[in-house]
Design a protein around this motif. Structure first.
Motif, short mmCIF file in Angstrom:
data_model
loop_
_atom_site.label_atom_id
_atom_site.label_comp_id
_atom_site.label_asym_id
_atom_site.label_seq_id
_atom_site.Cartn_x
_atom_site.Cartn_y
_atom_site.Cartn_z
N TYR A 188 5.96 -9.71 47.48
CA TYR A 188 6.92 -8.64 47.77
C TYR A 188 7.71 -8.96 49.03
O TYR A 188 8.94 -8.88 49.06
N ALA A 189 7.00 -9.35 50.09
CA ALA A 189 7.66 -9.61 51.37
C ALA A 189 8.65 -10.75 51.27
O ALA A 189 9.75 -10.71 51.84
N ALA A 238 17.40 -4.80 45.16
CA ALA A 238 16.39 -5.05 46.18
C ALA A 238 15.82 -6.45 46.06
O ALA A 238 15.38 -7.05 47.05
N PHE A 239 15.80 -7.00 44.84
CA PHE A 239 15.28 -8.34 44.61
C PHE A 239 16.34 -9.12 43.86
O PHE A 239 16.67 -8.78 42.73
N GLY A 240 16.84 -10.18 44.47
CA GLY A 240 17.92 -10.90 43.82
C GLY A 240 17.70 -12.38 43.70
O GLY A 240 18.62 -13.12 43.40
N SER A 241 16.45 -12.84 43.90
CA SER A 241 16.22 -14.28 43.96
C SER A 241 15.49 -14.83 42.74
O SER A 241 15.24 -16.02 42.66
N SER A 242 15.15 -13.99 41.79
CA SER A 242 14.36 -14.49 40.65
C SER A 242 15.26 -15.22 39.66
O SER A 242 16.47 -15.01 39.61
N GLU A 283 15.92 -7.14 34.41
CA GLU A 283 15.12 -7.72 35.48
C GLU A 283 14.01 -6.75 35.81
O GLU A 283 14.18 -5.54 35.72
N ALA A 284 12.82 -7.26 36.15
CA ALA A 284 11.70 -6.38 36.48
C ALA A 284 10.81 -7.05 37.52
O ALA A 284 10.57 -8.25 37.47
N HIS A 285 10.35 -6.25 38.47
CA HIS A 285 9.39 -6.70 39.48
C HIS A 285 8.27 -5.67 39.54
O HIS A 285 8.54 -4.46 39.59
N ALA A 286 7.03 -6.13 39.53
CA ALA A 286 5.88 -5.22 39.58
C ALA A 286 4.95 -5.66 40.70
O ALA A 286 4.60 -6.84 40.81
#
Length: 557
Positions: free
Chosen positions: A47-48, A113-117, A181-184
């Motif tokens: 996450y960090a 919030a997350f754009g690097s995957s 896109e999904a982050h868990a």
């Protein structure tokens, strides 16, 4: 910070605090600082390292998790439109015409919030190409311009619970949203933070996405009561003395009951005598059960003991289903069922002890395997799966971790916790299994049959060849989105022989009807294994001759 040292959660946390201080619009008192540090500490390092620390996303995530902790019976969520930034041909990141058009309707948009995957990078590229195409069309002449899609970021915080990701995915799908896109993330205090980027929201007049999502989330099953396991242990401790002493930390309390409870199945000949079951050591631990090594009537066995399970829980039904399936199967390549205890609270399954451990551990312990060894393992699995499919049983969770080995390195299929007997229609629709190995039709909740296991087997072949976890650089749900929407597959390894590569690709093809059956796969794998053994034997015999020839040349003979 030294460039040679990897960033830690603490490094990212302090960098975020420094940015907040530079902004000047957030009052950083000691309470907030401590809360931010606790927030990072409770979440995984992933996450960090992935979260955008330039904005206020971290504070938003903290607020949602704090709300969920304040009332664990509710689901906290937030919805916002976001800007997908794609690279232009000149290499400069730009929001393109697409997001500029959206900005007129929705105001200034934030980045996700997350754009690097890899998934979001691919989406950004797709958006960029689409936007440049629209710009070219606009410059070529007048005419109505196509309405550009809007992307939304949905962030959900709640108590962690079984199958939460699949339930959230289903909820978004019910609203017609397409997950791009999904982050868990799971916190160390048993809460979950899930972040989705979606599109294809097509509202009717007067509809509001946030309101509809709130109504849909209210339909989800309530989370299990906190502290339920502790309460159950106290209740059991007040009853008869435990019959099993388990080397767990903390040990579950299991008691010997005089007879079956009204809500337990009737005693059958496979119902074990729990006084004859002795536990020696814990082998593994899962979300719903622990696995122990032990003895039963003097025989070395493995014992799967369920954790806190309520009468009406899906885990209890899956336990009964697993018992019902395992007691019907007997095959050289399927783990042998010995018995079970279905009398609560002593819910357990006893089966033969597999001293070789799992194939997952074996391939990592032994390193890259010879081709003949890979094909022998694969043929064992194919034979066992062919037997199960002939008995109308779909495993639904086929992966290297669920394949066990005995003293003779014979592979046997295990873990029937989510296996099911094929219904009379020949198709099923419930989503289950593990995302990284799951067939696209299962991910999409479409009707599926035994060919879903064939897809998973193709991924298992890739595991055996590479000794790696598929899509290791993605979260499981990101991999699932890629499989469905992008046709994502692990790719045939460079060291894979062409014939095996073709077989692997046939297994994971998108059309289930085009996948071979295990009845077809078994002889093909056996034939490839025979060819591999012959080639390895030929190479072995050729080595001494080659060495002799070299020595003869050096000697001038």
């Amino acid at each position: 910070m030294s460039s040679g040292r990897k960033r830690t959660k603490a490094d990212v946390c302090e960098a975020f605090v420094a940015r907040l201080s530079e902004r000047g619009d957030v009052e950083l008192d000691s309470s907030l600082l401590e809360g931010i540090r606790q927030h990072f500490d409770r979440l995984p390092t992933r996450y960090a390292l992935d979260v955008n620390v330039d904005g206020l996303d971290v504070l938003s995530h903290k607020r949602l998790l704090d709300e969920a902790r304040a009332d664990p019976t509710t689901v906290s969520f937030a919805v916002r439109p976001v800007e997908i930034v794609g690279p232009r041909a000149d290499g400069v990141s730009s929001p393109h015409e697409l997001t500029r058009a959206n900005s007129k309707k929705l105001g200034q948009l934030c980045r996700p919030a997350f754009g690097s995957s890899p998934n979001l990078q691919a989406l950004a590229l797709e958006v960029g190409e689409r936007a440049e195409g629209h710009e070219a069309e606009a410059s070529s002449g007048p005419g109505p311009r196509e309405e550009h899609p809007v992307f939304y970021e949905i962030t959900i915080a709640s108590v962690d619970q079984p199958k939460l990701l699949s339930r959230l995915s289903e909820a978004l799908g019910d609203l017609g949203l397409n997950i791009r896109e999904a982050h868990a993330f799971n916190t160390n205090d048993s809460f979950s933070l899930d972040v989705f980027v979606v599109d294809q929201w097509q509202p009717q007049p007067g509809q509001n996405l946030e309101e509809l999502l709130g109504q849909r989330l209210l339909q989800m099953p309530p989370p299990p009561p906190k502290g339920g396991a502790a309460q159950q242990q106290q209740a059991v401790a007040a009853g008869p003395a435990p019959a099993l002493r388990l080397p767990a930390d903390p040990p579950p309390n299991l008691s010997m009951l005089a007879g079956p409870r009204p809500d337990s199945p009737a005693v059958d000949d496979w119902e074990i005598d729990i006084t004859q079951l002795h536990i020696e050591a814990k082998i593994a631990s899962g979300a719903f059960s622990n696995l122990y090594k032990g003895t039963y009537c003097g025989q070395e066995v493995a014992v799967k003991i369920l954790k806190d399970v309520h009468d009406d829980s899906s885990q209890y039904q899956e336990f009964l289903q697993e018992v019902a399936i395992m007691r019907k199967v007997r095959h050289k390549n399927v783990v042998q069922f010995i018995g079970a205890c279905t009398r609560k609270p002593n819910l357990c399954i006893v089966f033969e002890y597999m001293s070789g451990g799992s194939v997952y551990d074996y391939i990592r312990r032994e390193g890259p395997l010879k081709l003949s060894a890979i094909l022998k393992l694969a043929a064992d699995v194919a034979r066992g799966m062919d037997y199960l499919h002939q008995r109308k049983i779909i495993h639904r969770d086929l992966k290297a971790a669920n394949l066990l080995m005995d003293d003779n390195a014979i592979v046997k299929i295990a873990d029937f916790g989510v296996a099911r007997v094929i219904e009379t229609t020949g198709h099923m629709t419930a989503e289950t299994g593990t995302y990284r190995w799951m067939a696209p039709e299962v991910i999409e909740h479409k009707p599926y049959d035994e060919k879903a296991d064939v897809f998973s087997f193709g991924i298992v072949l890739w595991e055996l060849l590479t000794c790696k976890v598929p899509y290791a650089d993605m979260t499981p749900l990101q991999a699932a989105v890629g499989v469905v929407q992008k046709g994502l597959r692990p790719g045939v390894p460079a060291n894979c022989p062409p014939l095996l590569g073709e077989l692997m690709e046939a297994c994971w093809t998108g059309n289930p009807a085009s996948r071979p059956s295990f009845r077809e796969l078994t002889p093909r794998l056996q034939h490839l294994n025979a060819m591999a053994l012959e080639e390895e034997k030929r190479q072995l015999e050729a080595k001494p001759a080659s060495k002799q020839g070299l020595l003869s040349k050096l000697r001038g003979k």
